[in-house]
Motif scaffolding. Structure first.
Motif, short mmCIF file in Angstrom:
data_model
loop_
_atom_site.label_atom_id
_atom_site.label_comp_id
_atom_site.label_asym_id
_atom_site.label_seq_id
_atom_site.Cartn_x
_atom_site.Cartn_y
_atom_site.Cartn_z
N VAL A 114 0.80 -1.25 -0.13
CA VAL A 114 -0.21 -0.49 0.01
C VAL A 114 0.65 1.39 -0.31
O VAL A 114 2.02 1.32 0.90
CB VAL A 114 -0.80 0.04 1.02
N GLY A 115 0.89 2.13 -1.12
CA GLY A 115 1.62 3.38 -1.02
C GLY A 115 0.76 4.55 -0.80
O GLY A 115 -0.55 4.34 -0.53
N THR A 116 1.02 5.36 -0.38
CA THR A 116 0.41 6.72 0.04
C THR A 116 1.59 8.21 -0.51
O THR A 116 3.05 7.93 -0.45
CB THR A 116 0.22 7.07 1.75
N GLY A 168 -4.23 6.61 3.53
CA GLY A 168 -3.37 5.07 3.61
C GLY A 168 -3.33 4.29 4.65
O GLY A 168 -3.15 3.04 4.24
N SER A 188 4.23 3.95 3.29
CA SER A 188 3.83 5.31 3.14
C SER A 188 4.47 6.90 2.86
O SER A 188 6.09 6.18 3.11
CB SER A 188 3.26 5.67 4.98
N ALA A 219 5.08 8.77 -6.96
CA ALA A 219 3.52 7.98 -6.65
C ALA A 219 3.07 7.23 -7.46
O ALA A 219 2.45 5.94 -7.49
CB ALA A 219 2.00 8.63 -5.14
N VAL A 224 4.12 -0.87 -6.11
CA VAL A 224 2.55 -0.34 -4.97
C VAL A 224 1.60 -0.96 -5.67
O VAL A 224 1.39 -0.67 -6.90
CB VAL A 224 2.75 1.05 -4.63
N GLN A 262 -3.42 1.74 -3.50
CA GLN A 262 -3.00 3.76 -3.55
C GLN A 262 -4.24 4.67 -3.73
O GLN A 262 -5.15 3.87 -4.74
CB GLN A 262 -1.84 4.34 -3.92
N GLU A 273 -6.16 7.57 -4.66
CA GLU A 273 -5.76 9.03 -5.75
C GLU A 273 -6.88 9.47 -5.94
O GLU A 273 -7.88 9.39 -5.48
CB GLU A 273 -5.29 8.51 -6.91
#
Length: 325
Positions: free
Chosen positions: A49-51, A61, A79, A87, A96, A99, A101
């Motif tokens: 998981v990305g932020t 996130g 994160s 990103a 990732v 995420q 958006e």
């Protein structure tokens, strides 16, 4: 059920992560237990998981990471990716997999479309359809619409003739048309200058908005300068907690200039096809995330000094989606 096969290599390669802009000190995710969200993932299923690295993105996130952990996924938390371009690259490269958006960001910044779409549902459907070709699936968006706006300190509203919309600015004397904006918005093709054109007060025109009437500041300084009266109109984000804490009044975008920026979970299509439960988890979360909710959560971080992870967990618990670990 898909198990992320590259996990060990990714975790072992800190230098690589730093080079891709994914290294972050903000990777603590609190433990939680099932509530309305229950375990659905196969043992060993892993998700990254990305932020991005601003307050709202970090909170969202953490909400995703906590919820997916409770749903049984082994979550790798990335994160705090520094900016939109890294990103986006992280998702396109598969580093990732999930995420949050914003629909307007996807449409304008990532897909390069010339104009945004003010209607929230139409904007979502357009970006979902277009981005499918890139192997990305946009899940249904939250009600929260973190779009651009201009705000004025509330005590100045009567002094400015009861102003309540952007069109009203054109009725003010030129010397009252003073603005504080951040540098990105000042130069965006869909930003400040075309907005002024749309509202009939062109930048640089002595009868519109003289350039001396505009101050370009850091984001946080815009809010402070607007509250202090250094400018009458400050560029804000509509779910920012500082709007309420500083008692600013947001002006109506009555011509519908700004596109919709609803937050939506974006998932690698391959990952979602192998883990359809991801959509079920987010379906319990996204309808609850309104502008009002996000303003409160953002305020707890930006004004109250709390940590995004703690705020995220508190909200999930308060909604009955998870329980404390």
């Amino acid at each position: 059920m898909r198990v992320h096969r590259a996990a060990a290599a990714v975790l072992a390669s800190i230098a690589l992560l730093a080079g891709c802009g994914l290294e972050s000190a903000n990777t603590f995710t609190p433990e939680a237990q099932p509530g309305a969200i229950e375990p659905v993932a196969d043992p060993g299923a892993e998700l990254t998981v990305g932020t991005k690295n601003f307050t709202e993105a970090l909170i969202l996130g953490k909400i995703a990471a906590i919820a997916l952990q409770v749903a049984g996924f082994e979550v790798v938390d990335r994160s705090g990716i520094p900016g939109a371009a890294p990103a986006r690259a992280a998702m396109l490269d598969g580093e990732v997999e999930v995420q949050w958006e914003y629909t307007g960001t996807g449409w304008l910044n990532y897909l390069g479309m010339a104009e945004g779409i003010p209607d929230q549902q139409e904007q979502y459907e357009a970006v979902r359809e277009a981005d499918a070709a890139n192997g990305l699936t946009w899940l249904p968006p939250a009600p929260l619409n973190n779009t651009y706006a201009f705000a004025v300190r509330s005590e100045a509203v009567p002094e400015l003739g009861g102003i309540d919309s952007l069109s009203d600015i054109a009725e003010l004397p030129v010397e009252e048309r003073t603005f504080c904006v951040e540098s990105e918005f000042a130069t965006r093709g869909d930003g400040f200058e075309p907005m002024l054109e749309a509202y009939g007060i062109p930048l640089g025109d002595p009868q519109g908005v003289p350039r001396d009437n505009v101050s370009v500041l850091d984001t946080g300084a815009v809010y402070t300068a607007t509250d202090d009266g250094a400018c009458n109109f400050g560029e804000v984000f509509t779910t920012d907690g500082r709007i309420e804490s500083l008692d600013l009044t947001v002006l109506e975008d009555d011509l519908g200039y700004f596109p919709a920026y609803n937050a939506a979970p974006v998932v690698l299509t391959e990952v979602l096809e192998e883990n359809p439960e991801i959509a079920d988890v987010f379906a319990q979360i996204t309808p609850r995330l309104t502008d009002e909710v996000m303003i409160e959560l953002n305020s707890r971080v930006d004004v109250g000094g709390e940590q995004p992870a703690d705020v995220a967990l508190d909200w999930l618990v308060s909604e009955g989606l998870v329980t404390r670990g």
